[in-house]
Write an enzyme that holds these catalytic residues in place. Structure first.
Site, mmCIF file in Angstrom:
data_model
loop_
_atom_site.group_PDB
_atom_site.id
_atom_site.type_symbol
_atom_site.label_atom_id
_atom_site.label_comp_id
_atom_site.label_asym_id
_atom_site.label_seq_id
_atom_site.Cartn_x
_atom_site.Cartn_y
_atom_site.Cartn_z
ATOM 1 N N CYS A 62 -7.664 2.347 -5.472
ATOM 2 C CA CYS A 62 -7.183 3.561 -4.796
ATOM 3 C C CYS A 62 -6.928 4.687 -5.786
ATOM 4 O O CYS A 62 -7.701 5.626 -5.878
ATOM 5 C CB CYS A 62 -5.891 3.248 -4.055
ATOM 6 N N LYS B 199 -4.862 11.987 2.545
ATOM 7 C CA LYS B 199 -4.882 10.640 1.960
ATOM 8 C C LYS B 199 -5.258 10.702 0.484
ATOM 9 O O LYS B 199 -4.590 10.128 -0.375
ATOM 10 C CB LYS B 199 -5.856 9.753 2.736
HETATM 11 N N1 SAJ Z 1 1.150 2.873 -12.338
HETATM 12 C C1 SAJ Z 1 1.644 3.272 -13.583
HETATM 13 N N2 SAJ Z 1 2.860 3.905 -13.619
HETATM 14 C C2 SAJ Z 1 3.594 4.133 -12.489
HETATM 15 C C3 SAJ Z 1 3.055 3.728 -11.222
HETATM 16 C C4 SAJ Z 1 1.840 3.101 -11.187
HETATM 17 O O1 SAJ Z 1 1.013 3.062 -14.637
HETATM 18 O O2 SAJ Z 1 4.689 4.680 -12.597
HETATM 19 C C5 SAJ Z 1 -0.152 2.183 -12.294
HETATM 20 C C6 SAJ Z 1 -0.045 0.731 -11.778
HETATM 21 O O3 SAJ Z 1 0.246 -0.157 -12.826
HETATM 22 C C7 SAJ Z 1 -1.442 0.516 -11.193
HETATM 23 C C8 SAJ Z 1 -1.779 1.886 -10.638
HETATM 24 O O4 SAJ Z 1 -0.955 2.822 -11.317
HETATM 25 O O5 SAJ Z 1 -2.353 0.167 -12.210
HETATM 26 C C9 SAJ Z 1 -1.595 2.035 -9.135
HETATM 27 O O6 SAJ Z 1 -0.474 1.298 -8.730
HETATM 28 P P1 SAJ Z 1 0.518 1.850 -7.565
HETATM 29 O O7 SAJ Z 1 1.544 0.820 -7.359
HETATM 30 O O8 SAJ Z 1 0.961 3.182 -7.938
HETATM 31 O O9 SAJ Z 1 -0.403 2.051 -6.289
HETATM 32 P P2 SAJ Z 1 -1.477 1.149 -5.503
HETATM 33 O O10 SAJ Z 1 -2.825 1.501 -5.992
HETATM 34 O O11 SAJ Z 1 -1.105 -0.257 -5.528
HETATM 35 O O12 SAJ Z 1 -1.274 1.763 -4.039
HETATM 36 C C10 SAJ Z 1 -1.506 3.147 -3.844
HETATM 37 C C11 SAJ Z 1 -0.342 3.733 -3.061
HETATM 38 N N3 SAJ Z 1 -0.423 5.175 -3.082
HETATM 39 C C12 SAJ Z 1 0.660 5.927 -3.376
HETATM 40 O O13 SAJ Z 1 1.736 5.452 -3.655
HETATM 41 C C13 SAJ Z 1 0.458 7.417 -3.329
HETATM 42 C C14 SAJ Z 1 -0.367 3.213 -1.629
HETATM 43 O O14 SAJ Z 1 0.618 3.857 -0.860
HETATM 44 C C15 SAJ Z 1 -1.750 3.485 -1.031
HETATM 45 O O15 SAJ Z 1 -1.848 3.067 0.297
HETATM 46 C C16 SAJ Z 1 -2.758 2.751 -1.866
HETATM 47 O O16 SAJ Z 1 -2.746 3.312 -3.173
HETATM 48 C C17 SAJ Z 1 -4.157 2.923 -1.235
HETATM 49 O O17 SAJ Z 1 -4.643 1.917 -0.695
HETATM 50 O O18 SAJ Z 1 -4.640 4.027 -1.223
#
Ligand code: SAJ
Length: 430
Positions: free
Chosen positions: A258, A204
């Site tokens: 996360c 995870k």
């Molecule tokens: N972000 C970027 N660039 C990207 C992708 C994301 O700057 O290309 C930033 C987003 O703006 C945000 C952060 O990263 O601030 C996280 O956003 P996210 O959409 O990547 O993820 P979360 O935190 O909403 O959800 C994640 C997910 N993990 C993965 O994709 C590996 C989700 O599947 C998990 O269940 C969740 O964390 C969790 O609860 O752990």
């Protein structure tokens, strides 16, 4: 009929409890928060997530989801409480998990199953949870089953992914993994993969760390591109045509409870080995400061500036660990007259570093507009109205999500994170 007592009705607990209820389980949802109690007792979902209100209403109306403040005896207990980061030590704060374990101690019976869903440092189920449960006199892994079954859902797609994603069932013993896997077959349509608890915890945290490191790389590309006068967005588009390359999107930083948190669990577990992971955290945590330095290229304090977006990412209402809020804090510290605007955040939300205003008020006489969250609402603004409202036409787009041609048609000077100066001048030696 299996009875499930689920502790923690947050972003994961509430949809999970509702899914189990609609799959025919008798669910006792437990959450001490008066806000959650008040909202759920009037049938209102306490979280803004697509389709969740419909699911919660159906679960409550089915009579199989009951919400209360104290746990009750059950066949299975699921712990889905927060595991925030202790900001002073960057270690996991496991106090909510420990408290939940203590709360169910007097209710445990031989044959019960206890599942930890919260994301935790590797080893927590075996070394923290099981010893507490053993204080009941029942042997974890023998008299009671214990497992770690982390959620993997993406906020904004929680219900789809709860059902469709493959799921981990990490048992203290193989029998515990089987029991937990059997429970989740109630609504999980993805593959349920059995393993041991510590491996499940590691998997995870690895998943979120993988994403954080890749975002850090994208952010570093953006910083380099600015320095050498290249448009990183164009470069990423072209690079991602390579069959083995998938560069993620740069931005104002990484937020949420996360991806911005979990990698620290690995840094804490193996500080000398987790060098890349720690550096990636530092790169991502440095982006808000960088956005403010780009703002300073456009206007100087105490100019009024409109910051569009305060949530940690688009289309969610969650502001935890939000990089946009970090930008706002830094801009306030620098002396800017900051106005915030976010259609996904309730006006009465507390603890913001500057006033949260409706769009028109936020934009009125603003000397610069900074897009911090790429909500869809901000991509369909009435630009003629924006033109009239703002004090000057300087825009910084930290997500490259604005329709630049439309803004430039109205003589806005649009700068972008990751792209050299809006006039295309190289920044080398800048
Ligand atoms: N972000 C970027 N660039 C990207 C992708 C994301 O700057 O290309 C930033 C987003 O703006 C945000 C952060 O990263 O601030 C996280 O956003 P996210 O959409 O990547 O993820 P979360 O935190 O909403 O959800 C994640 C997910 N993990 C993965 O994709 C590996 C989700 O599947 C998990 O269940 C969740 O964390 C969790 O609860 O752990």
């Amino acid at each position: 009929m299996t009875t499930i007592c689920l502790l923690g009705l947050g972003y994961i607990g509430l949809p999970t409890g509702s899914m189990f209820a609609l799959a025919g389980k008798d669910v006792i949802g437990v959450d001490p928060s008066p806000r959650v109690q008040t909202q759920l007792s009037s049938g209102l979902a306490s979280i803004d997530e697509p389709e969740l209100q419909t699911l919660v209403t159906a679960a409550i109306n089915s009579g199989r989801l009951r919400v209360q403040t104290r746990p009750e005896p059950a066949d299975a207990f699921i712990i889905a409480v927060p595991t925030p980061l202790d900001p002073t030590t960057n270690k996991a704060d496991l106090s909510f998990v420990e408290q939940a374990a203590r709360d169910i101690l007097p209710l445990l019976r031989r044959g019960n199953l206890v599942v930890l869903e919260s994301t935790v440092p590797p080893g927590t189920t075996r070394d923290v949870l099981a010893p507490i449960l053993a204080e009941s006199g029942l042997q974890p892994g023998i008299d009671i089953c214990v497992a770690h079954c982390p959620e993997r859902v993406l906020p904004g797609r929680i219900l789809v992914e709860l059902e469709q994603n493959d799921r981990l069932a990490g048992g203290l013993t193989p029998a515990c993994a089987d029991r937990a896997a059997e429970l989740y077959t109630a609504f999980v349509k993805g593959t349920i993969m059995r393993t041991d608890a510590t491996t499940a915890e590691m998997v995870k945290v690895m998943e979120n760390t993988f994403r954080d490191v890749n975002v850090a790389l994208a952010n570093e590309f953006a910083l380099i591109a600015e320095r050498i006068g290249v448009d990183v967005w164009e470069a990423i588009r072209l690079a991602n045509h390579h069959p083995r390359v998938n560069v993620l999107r740069p931005g104002p930083g990484v937020g949420g409870h996360c991806i911005a948190v979990d990698p620290w669990f690995l840094v804490d577990a193996a500080p000398h080995q987790a060098r890349l992971i720690r550096t990636s955290r530092e790169v991502n945590d440095s982006m808000p400061e960088h956005v403010v330095s780009r703002l300073a290229e456009l206007v100087s304090p105490p100019a009024p500036v409109a910051l569009l977006g305060v949530t940690y990412k688009a289309e969610v209402d969650d502001i935890r660990e939000s990089p946009a809020l970090r930008v706002a804090e830094l801009a306030v510290e620098r002396g800017y007259a900051v106005r915030l605007c976010d259609p996904h955040v309730k006006p009465d939300v507390r603890g913001l570093p500057a006033p949260l205003l409706p769009l028109e008020q936020a934009l009125r006489d603003a000397e610069a507009v900074v897009l911090l969250v790429d909500h869809r609402d901000f991509q369909s603004l009435d630009l003629d109205l924006v033109s009239v409202l703002v004090g000057s036409k300087r825009v910084l787009d930290s997500h490259n999500s604005l329709d630049r041609a439309e803004w430039q048609k109205r003589v806005f000077d649009v700068s972008r994170l990751g792209a050299g100066m809006s006039s295309g001048v190289s920044r080398v030696n800048a």
